[in-house]
Scaffold this active site. Structure first.
Site, PDB file in Angstrom:
ATOM      1  N   ASP A 147       0.864  -1.181   0.000  1.00 48.02           N
ATOM      2  CA  ASP A 147       0.000   0.000   0.000  1.00 48.02           C
ATOM      3  C   ASP A 147       0.897   1.226   0.000  1.00 48.02           C
ATOM      4  OD1 ASP A 147      -2.385  -1.429   0.043  1.00 48.02           O
ATOM      5  OD2 ASP A 147      -2.455  -1.491   2.229  1.00 48.02           O
ATOM      6  N   ASP A 161      -7.103  -1.310  -4.661  1.00 46.12           N
ATOM      7  CA  ASP A 161      -8.175  -0.937  -3.736  1.00 46.12           C
ATOM      8  C   ASP A 161      -9.071   0.137  -4.358  1.00 46.12           C
ATOM      9  OD1 ASP A 161      -6.996  -2.662  -1.872  1.00 46.12           O
ATOM     10  OD2 ASP A 161      -5.817  -1.051  -0.977  1.00 46.12           O
TER      11      ASP A 161
END
Length: 194
Positions: A147, A161
């Site tokens: 991330d 995402d």
């Protein structure tokens, strides 16, 4: 009186006896056609490629737990997440893999039955599948996902995402639009004679 037996009229589902039903309201198959599958594949592969490319660049250029300020609260913050949204199920990688696989299989089945329901369905389902498969492949290969998009007021996330969230929003919008009754053209008013 006629001696001929009364003829039975045959009516098929969706037919009208008055001949006034427009062709556009006739029943049609909602199953995905080859063009829908090609669109879905193009969107899913593009999402997968974009996500994997950005994760590779971040992992190779920004040390783990380091960050690069971009603009205002937005930073590129390299973190690893072994769970799903917001780090949930971090210690249950096998369960996350199974759930994601089941979700992707369900999406493919849904698309096979309903891919022609709305023109945006290939985009929506393609984004969902591309994002899900990209994160799934990282969990299988690495045991975590990378991330890096960090806005400070929200946990860090990645492009996959984002694609999943956008795909869900587009899917809901497409389903609502597809379920609306078709608009009928207004009858023209006859000109008044004076």
């Amino acid at each position: 009186m006629s001696s001929e037996p009364a003829r039975k009229h045959e009516f098929r589902p969706g037919s009208r006896t008055d001949g006034l039903a427009p062709i556009s309201v006739a029943a049609r198959s909602l199953a995905a056609q080859p063009v829908h599958w090609l669109s879905l594949a193009a969107v899913a592969l593009s999402a997968l490629f974009a996500d994997q490319l950005t994760k590779h660049v971040v992992a190779s250029q920004v040390p783990l737990d380091d960050e690069v300020r971009v603009l205002g609260p937005f930073t590129i913050h390299h973190v690893q997440n072994s769970g799903i949204a917001f780090g949930l199920f971090a210690s249950a990688t096998a369960a996350v893999i199974v759930l994601t696989t089941v979700a992707v299989a369900w999406m493919l089945g849904y698309f096979a039955r309903s891919g022609a329901r709305h023109p945006l369905l290939p985009v929506a389902v393609g984004l969902l599948i591309g994002g899900s498969v990209s994160n799934l492949s990282d969990r299988v290969r690495l045991g975590h996902v990378t991330d890096f998009l960090d806005f400070r007021y929200w946990p860090a996330f990645n492009l996959a995402d984002s694609f999943i969230v956008i795909g869900v929003a587009v899917l809901l919008g497409a389903l609502v639009a597809a379920d609306r009754a078709p608009r009928r053209p207004r009858a023209r008013e006859a000109p008044t004679r004076s």
